[in-house]
Design an enzyme around this catalytic site. Structure first.
Site, PDB file in Angstrom:
ATOM      1  N   SER A  78      49.863  28.141  49.513  1.00 28.72           N
ATOM      2  CA  SER A  78      48.968  28.719  48.492  1.00 28.72           C
ATOM      3  C   SER A  78      48.700  27.703  47.374  1.00 28.72           C
ATOM      4  O   SER A  78      48.611  28.062  46.208  1.00 28.72           O
ATOM      5  CB  SER A  78      49.594  29.981  47.914  1.00 28.72           C
ATOM      6  OG  SER A  78      50.907  29.711  47.444  1.00 28.72           O
ATOM      7  N   THR A  82      15.657  58.801  31.040  1.00 24.00           N
ATOM      8  CA  THR A  82      16.594  59.431  31.975  1.00 24.00           C
ATOM      9  C   THR A  82      15.859  59.435  33.313  1.00 24.00           C
ATOM     10  O   THR A  82      14.626  59.548  33.344  1.00 24.00           O
ATOM     11  CB  THR A  82      16.969  60.874  31.563  1.00 24.00           C
ATOM     12  OG1 THR A  82      15.787  61.670  31.589  1.00 24.00           O
ATOM     13  CG2 THR A  82      17.590  60.938  30.177  1.00 24.00           C
ATOM     14  N   HIS A  83      16.573  59.269  34.378  1.00 20.87           N
ATOM     15  CA  HIS A  83      15.966  59.124  35.717  1.00 20.87           C
ATOM     16  C   HIS A  83      14.976  57.957  35.767  1.00 20.87           C
ATOM     17  O   HIS A  83      14.048  57.970  36.571  1.00 20.87           O
ATOM     18  CB  HIS A  83      15.246  60.410  36.159  1.00 20.87           C
ATOM     19  CG  HIS A  83      16.067  61.649  36.035  1.00 20.87           C
ATOM     20  ND1 HIS A  83      16.769  62.192  37.090  1.00 20.87           N
ATOM     21  CD2 HIS A  83      16.320  62.444  34.963  1.00 20.87           C
ATOM     22  CE1 HIS A  83      17.410  63.287  36.667  1.00 20.87           C
ATOM     23  NE2 HIS A  83      17.161  63.442  35.381  1.00 20.87           N
ATOM     24  N   SER A 137       9.865  29.282  40.535  1.00 20.76           N
ATOM     25  CA  SER A 137       9.850  29.392  41.995  1.00 20.76           C
ATOM     26  C   SER A 137       9.441  28.053  42.578  1.00 20.76           C
ATOM     27  O   SER A 137       8.667  27.308  41.971  1.00 20.76           O
ATOM     28  CB  SER A 137       8.847  30.472  42.401  1.00 20.76           C
ATOM     29  OG  SER A 137       8.338  30.205  43.695  1.00 20.76           O
ATOM     30  N   LYS A 159       5.753  31.722  38.399  1.00 26.65           N
ATOM     31  CA  LYS A 159       6.926  32.576  38.289  1.00 26.65           C
ATOM     32  C   LYS A 159       7.842  32.233  37.126  1.00 26.65           C
ATOM     33  O   LYS A 159       8.038  31.077  36.783  1.00 26.65           O
ATOM     34  CB  LYS A 159       7.746  32.498  39.579  1.00 26.65           C
ATOM     35  CG  LYS A 159       7.029  33.059  40.788  1.00 26.65           C
ATOM     36  CD  LYS A 159       7.057  34.561  40.812  1.00 26.65           C
ATOM     37  CE  LYS A 159       8.414  35.043  41.266  1.00 26.65           C
ATOM     38  NZ  LYS A 159       8.492  36.496  41.255  1.00 26.65           N
ATOM     39  N   ASN A 172      11.573  33.814  36.460  1.00 28.74           N
ATOM     40  CA  ASN A 172      12.500  34.783  37.037  1.00 28.74           C
ATOM     41  C   ASN A 172      13.787  34.958  36.222  1.00 28.74           C
ATOM     42  O   ASN A 172      14.300  33.992  35.651  1.00 28.74           O
ATOM     43  CB  ASN A 172      12.880  34.357  38.459  1.00 28.74           C
ATOM     44  CG  ASN A 172      11.686  34.362  39.379  1.00 28.74           C
ATOM     45  OD1 ASN A 172      10.772  35.175  39.231  1.00 28.74           O
ATOM     46  ND2 ASN A 172      11.665  33.447  40.334  1.00 28.74           N
ATOM     47  N   GLU A 205      20.115  38.690  37.398  1.00 28.11           N
ATOM     48  CA  GLU A 205      20.286  39.086  38.803  1.00 28.11           C
ATOM     49  C   GLU A 205      21.647  38.663  39.345  1.00 28.11           C
ATOM     50  O   GLU A 205      22.306  39.407  40.073  1.00 28.11           O
ATOM     51  CB  GLU A 205      19.179  38.462  39.660  1.00 28.11           C
ATOM     52  CG  GLU A 205      17.807  39.037  39.359  1.00 28.11           C
ATOM     53  CD  GLU A 205      16.710  38.245  40.051  1.00 28.11           C
ATOM     54  OE1 GLU A 205      16.090  38.768  40.969  1.00 28.11           O
ATOM     55  OE2 GLU A 205      16.486  37.074  39.679  1.00 28.11           O
ATOM     56  N   TYR A 245      59.934  42.419  47.963  1.00 27.29           N
ATOM     57  CA  TYR A 245      58.861  41.422  48.106  1.00 27.29           C
ATOM     58  C   TYR A 245      58.367  41.403  49.535  1.00 27.29           C
ATOM     59  O   TYR A 245      59.157  41.480  50.487  1.00 27.29           O
ATOM     60  CB  TYR A 245      59.352  40.016  47.711  1.00 27.29           C
ATOM     61  CG  TYR A 245      58.262  38.974  47.909  1.00 27.29           C
ATOM     62  CD1 TYR A 245      57.246  38.820  46.967  1.00 27.29           C
ATOM     63  CD2 TYR A 245      58.211  38.189  49.060  1.00 27.29           C
ATOM     64  CE1 TYR A 245      56.217  37.909  47.151  1.00 27.29           C
ATOM     65  CE2 TYR A 245      57.188  37.273  49.252  1.00 27.29           C
ATOM     66  CZ  TYR A 245      56.196  37.138  48.298  1.00 27.29           C
ATOM     67  OH  TYR A 245      55.173  36.236  48.482  1.00 27.29           O
ATOM     68  N   GLN A 253      51.474  37.574  48.141  1.00 24.09           N
ATOM     69  CA  GLN A 253      50.899  36.278  47.772  1.00 24.09           C
ATOM     70  C   GLN A 253      49.377  36.405  47.613  1.00 24.09           C
ATOM     71  O   GLN A 253      48.762  35.638  46.886  1.00 24.09           O
ATOM     72  CB  GLN A 253      51.225  35.244  48.854  1.00 24.09           C
ATOM     73  CG  GLN A 253      50.680  33.858  48.583  1.00 24.09           C
ATOM     74  CD  GLN A 253      51.231  32.846  49.572  1.00 24.09           C
ATOM     75  OE1 GLN A 253      52.427  32.603  49.610  1.00 24.09           O
ATOM     76  NE2 GLN A 253      50.372  32.267  50.372  1.00 24.09           N
ATOM     77  N   LYS A 256      46.803  36.963  44.035  1.00 22.18           N
ATOM     78  CA  LYS A 256      46.218  36.066  43.049  1.00 22.18           C
ATOM     79  C   LYS A 256      44.768  35.635  43.325  1.00 22.18           C
ATOM     80  O   LYS A 256      43.966  35.609  42.381  1.00 22.18           O
ATOM     81  CB  LYS A 256      47.125  34.850  42.853  1.00 22.18           C
ATOM     82  CG  LYS A 256      48.404  35.221  42.092  1.00 22.18           C
ATOM     83  CD  LYS A 256      49.438  34.133  42.059  1.00 22.18           C
ATOM     84  CE  LYS A 256      50.163  33.904  43.360  1.00 22.18           C
ATOM     85  NZ  LYS A 256      50.870  35.085  43.919  1.00 22.18           N
TER      86      LYS A 256
END
Ligand code: ARG
Length: 505
Positions: free
Chosen positions: A28, A161-162, A283, A289, A291, A296, A323, A328, A331
């Protein structure tokens, strides 16, 4: 089978080496490389405690501390690399020590300790540090929202709302909603911090030890708030990580929702905000564009944080106490979740500081699509003494008629006429007043409502709360640093020849 003795520190009973493939499968190193300094601090505290209670000698301690210090220095200077064949950070540091100080000294560090409590020490130390860093970033983002809120308590925008027009709110009200949410995230992180800041060291493999260790001393040296006592529980439990991951997941969910709003606010169709060029992307084919990639990606990375939580919870559900090597795997998701959340927190404040809110467009939208219909119903309740449900029906009927006619409230004569048809006489100026979004905003003075007075009051409250939280973060960071400094001072005394019993702990 070849019968070459194993070179592992645990290799006594083994007659052959594991294959490189097995080594790769189990090591690890990459994940552990974040814990080198923490592992060394944990070992320093453990060694000081061992000497103080008389389990190792002053000379043992001096040798151990000298080489641990050197390991840290070498790691910092890029001269000490963690080797995969040594499995993990713990074995690497211990091997470094044994190679440097010799087995007669270095080999004593692991008395009354197991990797099982050792790895927990490291994980607790990293987690508490990263929680504080995440809280700092969250608070910074809140401050940006509060600055927006202060400027825009009177800026009318449509509330949804909605995702349909609901009622007018202010941009400041919108901004403070995020602060209100993030303050809860800060509190959740705080609860996780309380669990993270407990000392697992001394639980040993799972059962404690027959050596007369002093767990309170290592708690003090490592700047933990308390001992996590029950040895078997210590070794078996990762709920401090689960709690942290849940807090991070919820925070990430809130960041993702913000990302979503930024995405559609900046569409041509909504047109409520324009990103600064510094925070927008073009783009490769469409020259026009602009963006919202940051928003996102914030939304898109949310799943990584959720999956970290799910990963850990799934890991834990079938584990017997004690254990298990499965642990392990706690993490990698934790590190990833911290990284994702912190990188979002790193970039979003700047994006929001530079975003151009299109307040004219917001006002236009707040004034369209019958967004103040509830106000008309409320007026009829107040002035006409009618039941709300009846007023709801009257106004609903008027909206329905206007829609059929292709008109809006702002076709005042038609609106007035439709009211009159239902026995309600209202002068046009009065009607305009009732349906004015700005006036509606001001009238929503109920506790926690969107009125400027309420938003200003909440901004003040949130500022006070953030002041408190930030002071607490600093106190904790200072406390951790002071504990580390104290350990280093003890080491200095010991290396200068002071017997540990005379050292100032
Ligand atoms: N690398 C291990 C982990 O992260 C350390 C503990 C190993 N203990 C053991 N008995 N194999 O969990």
């Amino acid at each position: 089978m070849p019968t070459k003795p194993s070179t592992k520190l645990w290799g006594g009973r083994f007659n052959s080496e594991i294959t490189t493939e097995t080594e790769d499968f189990t090591q690890s190193i990459e994940v552990d490389s974040r814990m080198v300094a923490h592992d060394i601090w944990g070992s320093q505290a453990h060694a000081i405690m061992l000497a103080r209670v008389g389990i190792i000698s002053d000379e043992d301690l001096r040798q151990i501390l000298r080489w641990l210090g050197k390991a840290e220095e070498d790691f910092r200077d890029g001269k000490f690399f963690l080797k995969p064949e040594k499995e993990d950070v713990h074995m690497n540091v211990e091997s470094y020590l044994i190679e440097g100080a010799g087995r007669e000294y270095g080999g004593k560090l692991h008395t009354a300790r197991s990797r099982n409590d050792q790895v927990l020490v490291d994980a607790h130390l990293v987690t508490r540090e990263q929680i504080l860093r995440t809280q700092e970033g969250t608070s910074r983002l809140c401050r940006v929202f509060l600055a927006i809120a202060r400027c825009h308590v009177e800026t009318v925008m449509p509330g949804y709302t909605h995702t349909q027009h609901a009622q007018p709110i202010s941009l400041g009200f919108w901004a403070t909603a995020y602060v209100s949410m993030f303050i809860r995230d800060l509190k959740r992180l705080d609860a996780a911090y309380a669990l993270a800041n407990m000392n697992p060291l001394g639980a040993c493999a799972l059962a404690g030890t027959s050596f007369p260790i002093d767990r309170h001393l290592t708690t003090k040296l490592l700047g933990f708030d308390a001992v996590h006592e029950h040895a078997l529980d210590v070794i078996s439990s990762r709920d401090f990580i689960a709690e942290t991951l849940f807090a991070l997941s919820m925070l990430m969910s809130n960041l993702s929702r913000l990302g979503e709003e930024i995405v559609y606010w900046t569409t041509y169709e909504f047109g409520m905000a324009v990103l600064d060029d510094t925070y927008a992307f073009g783009s490769s084919i469409m020259p026009q564009k602009k963006n919202p990639d940051i928003a996102e990606l914030t939304r898109g990375r949310c799943g990584r944080v959720y999956s970290a939580l799910l990963d850990l919870l799934t890991n834990l559900k079938g584990l017997p106490l004690g254990y298990n090597r499965d642990l392990q795997e706690d993490k990698p998701p934790l590190w990833d979740a911290f990284d994702v959340v912190q990188s979002c927190l790193g970039v979003l404040p700047g994006l929001l500081e530079t975003i151009d809110f299109k307040t004219d467009r917001m006002a236009e939208l707040a004034n369209a699509n019958f967004a103040t219909a509830t106000e008309l119903a409320n007026y009829l309740v107040r002035e006409g003494g009618l039941a709300f449900r009846e007023c709801h029906e009257i106004v609903g009927g008027i909206v329905g008629d206007l829609v059929k006619m292709g008109k809006t409230f702002k076709d005042w004569e038609e609106t007035q006429q439709l009211l009159q048809n239902r026995g309600i006489n209202l002068a046009i100026p009065e009607l305009q007043r009732i349906l004015d979004p700005k006036l509606a905003l001001h009238s929503h003075r109920s506790l926690g409502g969107t009125s400027p007075t309420e938003v200003r009051r909440m901004v003040d409250g949130f500022e006070g709360k953030l002041d408190e939280l930030e002071a607490q973060i600093r106190t904790r960071q200072d406390g951790i640093q002071a504990a580390h400094q104290r350990t280093l001072q003890i080491i200095e005394q010991v290396l200068a020849g002071t017997p540990i019993m005379e050292a100032n702990l």
